[in-house]
Design an enzyme around this catalytic site. Structure first.
Site, PDB file in Angstrom:
ATOM      1  N   LEU A  50     110.225  31.111  23.379  1.00 14.81           N
ATOM      2  CA  LEU A  50     111.084  31.141  24.574  1.00 14.81           C
ATOM      3  C   LEU A  50     112.191  30.089  24.483  1.00 14.81           C
ATOM      4  CD1 LEU A  50     108.396  31.472  27.407  1.00 14.81           C
ATOM      5  CD2 LEU A  50     109.942  33.276  26.619  1.00 14.81           C
ATOM      6  N   GLY A  71     103.611  31.259  27.891  1.00 13.39           N
ATOM      7  CA  GLY A  71     103.700  29.838  28.231  1.00 13.39           C
ATOM      8  C   GLY A  71     102.380  29.154  27.954  1.00 13.39           C
ATOM      9  N   ASN A 110      97.129  29.637  40.574  1.00  8.90           N
ATOM     10  CA  ASN A 110      96.504  28.896  41.691  1.00  8.90           C
ATOM     11  C   ASN A 110      96.807  27.401  41.579  1.00  8.90           C
ATOM     12  OD1 ASN A 110      93.818  27.439  40.604  1.00  8.90           O
ATOM     13  ND2 ASN A 110      94.005  29.392  39.522  1.00  8.90           N
ATOM     14  N   TYR A 143     101.081  21.310  34.429  1.00  7.72           N
ATOM     15  CA  TYR A 143     101.025  22.779  34.305  1.00  7.72           C
ATOM     16  C   TYR A 143     101.287  23.441  35.678  1.00  7.72           C
ATOM     17  CZ  TYR A 143      98.668  27.324  34.202  1.00  7.72           C
ATOM     18  OH  TYR A 143      98.363  28.656  34.350  1.00  7.72           O
ATOM     19  N   LYS A 147     104.496  25.871  37.313  1.00 10.21           N
ATOM     20  CA  LYS A 147     104.371  27.139  38.041  1.00 10.21           C
ATOM     21  C   LYS A 147     105.097  27.040  39.392  1.00 10.21           C
ATOM     22  CE  LYS A 147     101.936  29.199  34.869  1.00 10.21           C
ATOM     23  NZ  LYS A 147     102.525  30.281  34.069  1.00 10.21           N
ATOM     24  N   SER A 172      91.609  33.607  38.426  1.00  6.76           N
ATOM     25  CA  SER A 172      90.983  33.539  37.105  1.00  6.76           C
ATOM     26  C   SER A 172      90.802  34.963  36.623  1.00  6.76           C
ATOM     27  CB  SER A 172      89.611  32.872  37.190  1.00  6.76           C
ATOM     28  OG  SER A 172      89.691  31.617  37.824  1.00  6.76           O
TER      29      SER A 172
HETATM   30  P1  NAI Z   1      97.099  32.427  26.930  1.00  7.58           P
HETATM   31  O1  NAI Z   1      97.268  30.983  26.615  1.00  7.58           O
HETATM   32  O2  NAI Z   1      95.936  33.155  26.380  1.00  7.58           O
HETATM   33  O3  NAI Z   1      98.418  33.232  26.504  1.00  7.58           O
HETATM   34  C1  NAI Z   1      99.714  32.678  26.609  1.00  7.58           C
HETATM   35  C2  NAI Z   1     100.540  33.267  25.475  1.00  7.58           C
HETATM   36  O4  NAI Z   1     101.870  32.723  25.588  1.00  7.58           O
HETATM   37  C3  NAI Z   1     100.014  32.896  24.100  1.00  7.58           C
HETATM   38  O5  NAI Z   1      99.800  34.060  23.317  1.00  7.58           O
HETATM   39  C4  NAI Z   1     101.091  32.008  23.503  1.00  7.58           C
HETATM   40  O6  NAI Z   1     101.272  32.185  22.091  1.00  7.58           O
HETATM   41  C5  NAI Z   1     102.326  32.452  24.277  1.00  7.58           C
HETATM   42  N1  NAI Z   1     103.328  31.394  24.330  1.00  7.58           N
HETATM   43  C6  NAI Z   1     103.130  30.088  24.646  1.00  7.58           C
HETATM   44  N2  NAI Z   1     104.274  29.394  24.552  1.00  7.58           N
HETATM   45  C7  NAI Z   1     105.218  30.289  24.185  1.00  7.58           C
HETATM   46  C8  NAI Z   1     106.613  30.172  23.905  1.00  7.58           C
HETATM   47  N3  NAI Z   1     107.229  28.992  23.999  1.00  7.58           N
HETATM   48  N4  NAI Z   1     107.285  31.268  23.545  1.00  7.58           N
HETATM   49  C9  NAI Z   1     106.641  32.481  23.421  1.00  7.58           C
HETATM   50  N5  NAI Z   1     105.317  32.645  23.666  1.00  7.58           N
HETATM   51  C10 NAI Z   1     104.614  31.562  24.042  1.00  7.58           C
HETATM   52  O7  NAI Z   1      97.119  32.513  28.532  1.00  7.58           O
HETATM   53  P2  NAI Z   1      96.591  33.700  29.451  1.00  7.58           P
HETATM   54  O8  NAI Z   1      95.274  33.355  29.984  1.00  7.58           O
HETATM   55  O9  NAI Z   1      96.791  34.984  28.763  1.00  7.58           O
HETATM   56  O10 NAI Z   1      97.609  33.587  30.674  1.00  7.58           O
HETATM   57  C11 NAI Z   1      98.835  34.294  30.672  1.00  7.58           C
HETATM   58  C12 NAI Z   1      99.732  33.712  31.756  1.00  7.58           C
HETATM   59  O11 NAI Z   1      99.101  33.822  33.015  1.00  7.58           O
HETATM   60  C13 NAI Z   1     100.080  32.250  31.554  1.00  7.58           C
HETATM   61  O12 NAI Z   1     101.406  32.016  31.978  1.00  7.58           O
HETATM   62  C14 NAI Z   1      99.113  31.540  32.480  1.00  7.58           C
HETATM   63  O13 NAI Z   1      99.640  30.310  32.912  1.00  7.58           O
HETATM   64  C15 NAI Z   1      99.001  32.540  33.609  1.00  7.58           C
HETATM   65  N6  NAI Z   1      97.725  32.442  34.313  1.00  7.58           N
HETATM   66  C16 NAI Z   1      96.587  32.935  33.712  1.00  7.58           C
HETATM   67  C17 NAI Z   1      95.391  32.864  34.373  1.00  7.58           C
HETATM   68  C18 NAI Z   1      94.164  33.476  33.808  1.00  7.58           C
HETATM   69  O14 NAI Z   1      93.151  33.494  34.506  1.00  7.58           O
HETATM   70  N7  NAI Z   1      94.161  33.985  32.598  1.00  7.58           N
HETATM   71  C19 NAI Z   1      95.287  32.206  35.693  1.00  7.58           C
HETATM   72  C20 NAI Z   1      96.545  31.735  36.222  1.00  7.58           C
HETATM   73  C21 NAI Z   1      97.723  31.874  35.542  1.00  7.58           C
HETATM   74  C1  15L Z   2      94.901  29.049  35.079  1.00  8.35           C
HETATM   75  O1  15L Z   2      96.031  28.885  35.521  1.00  8.35           O
HETATM   76  C2  15L Z   2      94.644  29.125  33.623  1.00  8.35           C
HETATM   77  O2  15L Z   2      95.726  29.685  32.914  1.00  8.35           O
HETATM   78  C3  15L Z   2      93.370  29.903  33.310  1.00  8.35           C
HETATM   79  O3  15L Z   2      93.032  29.667  31.941  1.00  8.35           O
HETATM   80  C4  15L Z   2      92.225  29.454  34.202  1.00  8.35           C
HETATM   81  O4  15L Z   2      91.915  28.125  33.941  1.00  8.35           O
HETATM   82  C5  15L Z   2      92.620  29.628  35.653  1.00  8.35           C
HETATM   83  O5  15L Z   2      93.863  29.008  35.932  1.00  8.35           O
HETATM   84  C6  15L Z   2      91.582  29.059  36.638  1.00  8.35           C
HETATM   85  O6  15L Z   2      91.943  28.293  37.522  1.00  8.35           O
HETATM   86  O7  15L Z   2      90.420  29.453  36.510  1.00  8.35           O
END
Ligand code: NAI
Ligand code: 15L
Length: 274
Positions: A50, A71, A110, A143, A147, A172
């Site tokens: 990005l 991210g 969250n 972090y 957001k 989550s």
């Molecule tokens: P993740 O860490 O598994 O995936 C994030 C992806 O973004 C990774 O594949 C990484 O390579 C890519 N990435 C990171 N920096 C980058 C950059 N500079 N340029 C291009 N790609 C980049 O995270 P997850 O769990 O899949 O979450 C996805 C999104 O949802 C994130 O923004 C996270 O903050 C948000 N989120 C996720 C939650 C969850 O429960 N999984 C809860 C709250 C928010």
């Molecule tokens: C988030 O924002 C994180 O990306 C995810 O990995 C979990 O930790 C989630 O919040 C959470 O609060 O459970």
């Protein structure tokens, strides 16, 4: 805005991105994938950072909407959060504005409001006790701060440029809840896809902030603004409750990680993988 067909999925190699690559095409979307990391079996995926403005601009060219998941997804040193989540999200919004993309669905968290006290009382809570969507930003980490920034950036691009966003404060989103706290915040992957689909297609969203979870019996927050988009959650974490509570015990109100929405993210110093 006509219903989007082609959607840029950033963060497509990540946990949520992998789930959405499987689920969103069933709604008829054609996904263009982007991530920092290559994706096995997806030779056409765009491998880009990005930070690379030109690559981001090229990636958004011609799509109808963006689902922005890329991210750093946990706490990290400020400089890393600044580059990936703050500057990276700015690059995406600028590219979308320049290329005339009408809508972004932004993966907020969250943790943008992680210091909000969790509501007390027996589940299910009365509607009046749920955390409202207009609670002030109370980030629990750098972090979470990124957001909160992303939500404000989305508001600016709506007010100034007419670029629409739904900011989804995801709880989550994993295959199953793995903690007692997650019983309140869990969003099943299928409900995640339902919510992202609603956010991509609802008319006239301007900038709308919603909480992202299933219809959990132990819900702490108000899903009203998500339901107003047409989101109808189908899942509930309750079948996991007995086992998780037997293993981990009930939440302890004296423990600050149990007393706030953000859970262990409010611990200081946090222990993180970066
Ligand atoms: P993740 O860490 O598994 O995936 C994030 C992806 O973004 C990774 O594949 C990484 O390579 C890519 N990435 C990171 N920096 C980058 C950059 N500079 N340029 C291009 N790609 C980049 O995270 P997850 O769990 O899949 O979450 C996805 C999104 O949802 C994130 O923004 C996270 O903050 C948000 N989120 C996720 C939650 C969850 O429960 N999984 C809860 C709250 C928010
Ligand atoms: C988030 O924002 C994180 O990306 C995810 O990995 C979990 O930790 C989630 O919040 C959470 O609060 O459970």
């Amino acid at each position: 805005m006509p219903a989007p067909r082609t959607v840029l999925l950033t963060g497509a190699a990540g946990g949520l991105g992998t789930l959405m690559r499987e689920l969103l095409p069933t709604y008829g979307y054609e996904l263009r994938l982007l991530d920092l990391r290559p994706i096995e079996g997806e030779p056409e995926a765009i491998v880009a950072d990005l930070a690379d403005k030109a690559a981001v601009r090229e990636a958004v060219r011609g799509v109808d909407a963006v689902l922005h998941l890329a991210g750093i997804s946990l706490e990290a040193p400020f400089e890393k959060i600044l580059e990936a989540n703050i500057e990276g999200t700015y690059h995406l919004y600028e590219a979308a504005r320049e290329e005339g993309v009408g809508r972004i669905v932004f993966a907020s968290s969250n943790h943008a409001v992680g210091y909000a006290p969790r509501p007390r009382g027996d589940a299910p809570l009365d509607a009046a006790d749920l955390i409202p969507v207009d609670v002030p930003h109370r980030p629990d980490t750098f972090y979470g701060l990124s957001k909160a920034f992303g939500e404000d950036l989305a508001q600016l691009y709506w007010d100034r440029h007419g670029l629409e966003t739904v900011s989804v404060r995801i709880g989550s989103c994993f295959a199953e809840p793995t903690s007692v706290r997650m019983l309140s915040l869990w969003m099943s992957p299928a409900d995640g896809a339902r919510l992202f689909h609603a956010a991509l297609t609802a008319p006239g969203v301007g900038h709308t902030v919603v909480y992202g979870s299933s219809a959990n019996t132990r819900l702490w927050w108000d899903l009203g603004s998500a339901r107003a988009l047409g989101y109808e959650p189908q899942d509930d974490s309750e079948p996991y409750a007995e086992k998780l509570i037997a293993e981990q015990g009930e939440l302890d109100p004296e423990n600050i990680a149990h007393a706030h929405l953000g859970g262990h993210f409010v611990n200081d110093p946090p222990i993180w993988p970066y």
